[in-house]
Design a protein around this motif. Sequence first.
Motif, short mmCIF file in Angstrom:
data_model
loop_
_atom_site.label_atom_id
_atom_site.label_comp_id
_atom_site.label_asym_id
_atom_site.label_seq_id
_atom_site.Cartn_x
_atom_site.Cartn_y
_atom_site.Cartn_z
N UNK A 170 0.84 -1.20 0.00
CA UNK A 170 0.00 0.00 0.00
C UNK A 170 0.87 1.25 0.00
N UNK A 171 0.24 2.37 -0.36
CA UNK A 171 0.89 3.68 -0.40
C UNK A 171 2.15 3.65 -1.28
N UNK A 172 2.02 2.94 -2.39
CA UNK A 172 3.12 2.91 -3.37
C UNK A 172 3.06 4.17 -4.22
N UNK A 173 4.22 4.78 -4.44
CA UNK A 173 4.31 5.99 -5.26
C UNK A 173 4.72 5.62 -6.68
N UNK A 174 4.06 6.25 -7.66
CA UNK A 174 4.37 6.01 -9.07
C UNK A 174 4.77 7.33 -9.73
N UNK A 175 5.85 7.28 -10.48
CA UNK A 175 6.31 8.47 -11.20
C UNK A 175 5.46 8.69 -12.45
N UNK A 176 5.35 9.95 -12.84
CA UNK A 176 4.70 10.30 -14.11
C UNK A 176 5.78 10.74 -15.08
N UNK A 177 5.72 10.22 -16.31
CA UNK A 177 6.70 10.56 -17.34
C UNK A 177 5.95 11.17 -18.52
N UNK A 178 6.53 12.24 -19.10
CA UNK A 178 5.95 12.89 -20.27
C UNK A 178 6.90 12.74 -21.46
N UNK A 179 6.32 12.42 -22.61
CA UNK A 179 7.09 12.28 -23.85
C UNK A 179 6.26 12.90 -24.98
N UNK A 180 6.95 13.51 -25.92
CA UNK A 180 6.23 14.08 -27.07
C UNK A 180 5.70 12.96 -27.96
N UNK A 181 4.58 13.20 -28.60
CA UNK A 181 3.93 12.24 -29.51
C UNK A 181 3.47 13.01 -30.73
#
Length: 673
Positions: free
Chosen positions: A589-600
């Motif tokens: 529980x309470x796992x953190x996930x990163x957000x990644x942005x890439x151009x498309x």
Amino acid sequence: MKIQKLLFIYLMLIVSFGLYANDTSVDLKFLQDKPIYLAKYMSVFEDPTQKLEFQDIKSNESNLPFLQIPKTKEAFNFSYSNSNFWLKTKIFNPLDREIQTSLVVAYPRIKTLDLYLESKDGVKIIQSGYLVPSVNRPYQSRFFVFPIEFSKNSEVTIYFKVNSPNAINLPIQIWNQKSYDRHEIDDHVLQAIYFGITLAMIVFNLFVYLIHKDISYLLYVLVVLSSAIAIATHNGIASEYLWDNSPWLDQYSVNIIISIVLIIFLIFMRTLLQTKKVLPQLDVWNWGFILVQCLLPIFYILSFETFIKWLVLSHTITSLWILVIGILCSMKRQRIAYFFLLAFAFLFLALIISTLRALGIIPTNVFTIEGPQYGSAAEMMLLAFALADRYNFIIQEKEAAENLVKLNLEKSNLELEEKVKERTFKLNQTLTVMRRDLFVAKKIQENSISVDPKLEEALHFVYKYLPVSEVGGDFFDIIQLKDFNYRIFIADATGHGVHAAMITMAIKGIYDPIKEFDLPPNKIMEIFNEEFMDNFVSLNSLLTAMIIDIHFDTKMIQFASAGHPSAVLLQNHTLQLLSKTGRMIGLKKQTHYEKVEISFQSGDRLFVFTDGVYEAFNQKDEEFGEDKLYQLFIDTIHLSLSEVEEDLLKALQKFQNGQDRQDDLTILGFDLK
């Protein structure tokens, strides 16, 4: 938009057949004394909407998926369908003379059968089918015949529009006119012989009944008479001679009359084989089948589409029951049962062939269409021998009484066999229920991952979902958030089969309420993990997942990956991996996930998949692997998404070399155009 929707409806049909229609012409210089079967030259288009007319077909023909069915030789068999079927082919006369032909559809129970002849002189329309009175048809026959004259050095494109509530079987032939005239005379002679023998049998045994007052002879007369009427209805003789213009009878009569035949036959069987005495425990089932054959035709008349297949299936089951009773009576050494069993075996085989043909399981040809008549003739003759042997049977029955001890022993063995059969039957019932439940689960899972066709068009998106068994542990979902922003979700539960499929239902139950939240992918993933841990941690199941948001307005991708296999982004022939940004779902529980942005950007291509795509093993236990997969994506960058997926499946099949897949396979492909 109407045409685009139709194209999508037939996309899977096109992939299944794997063959687009060819412009194959029929050359009339090869037309001799024998007919040419046109099915193998014709292409087919199915219109489930029933809204397209000939003008619509012509105006959009290049966009409609007319297909050739490779295995079709003599006839098309579309079984029961509410669709309109359009068939077309070209017929070419290369000779310097006119050719008189007959275009024949040798099957009488087609409701709508409209012929369109397109030549340089325009389009000629000829309406037929049992909806059209025989006097208004181009040629009066038990079949549907279209006399056509082909002028010298001419080419004609023919179209058929076909619709029928009955089983749609289309044995389409083209004959030389003179040859068909001779053929029709021969056919009438054969029909006259059959019905002449039938009439002789009826008259003879009716006189025998009047002399001996044996009810078996009267029941035999009724069996033969009802069978002859059923055959006349089945092969179109009744439509030609008994009723001239009754679409209702053409649609309903044959199955109702078959039920009547089976009712009379069950009563005849009880009397002839004395099943009340010989098989008292099973005799009550005879009345049960009689009741079914009385009630089902009533429901069939009230709701044709609902009960047609049930009625046809009941005919087969009832016939099988009669055959089983004949076998059991034969096992009891009834002399007359041998004749009965042999006689009914012919009729049973013919009925099975007719039923399987009507349901589209076996092909339509001369044998499967005319089979019931041949079986009826054999059954009629052998039953006559059975009645002639009736008195010998009575003598043998008296002699058998002297061997009572032996018969009692055989009876004990038979009862033991019956108990074994009963237990086997119960086991088979349980197995059937399990298979039905798996089938329902499969349909539920397929519906849960269905994609809106509008999203496929908007995203330029294709997908392939192949579970390793009836149900699988892969799941994906695609929605439009707002404006031109889309959210893609894919998950893979550990394992496969029923357990994994149940986890996918849990995934869907958790994800559906949160998938439209106006939050970035990593936050959605964190909420998803918390909900999964709160509700399903006791299952001790893990899963990988990935959420990708495509923003068309900013030409960007945002994603978060919970231990899921890296997605592949192809930009300017360069491969970039969208790797995991956090641990698997269900670990903590309470796992953190990163957000990644890439151009498309325009021209970019994105593939999202589960590990079943590359975790394929050959007979040497070698893995296909991610490297081969990535290289395939690069090598096929010039192909369409559908072609890439096809190449991938072929590559996996070749690599496995007959080895079965060991995991579910899901792959999604997106093009930004």
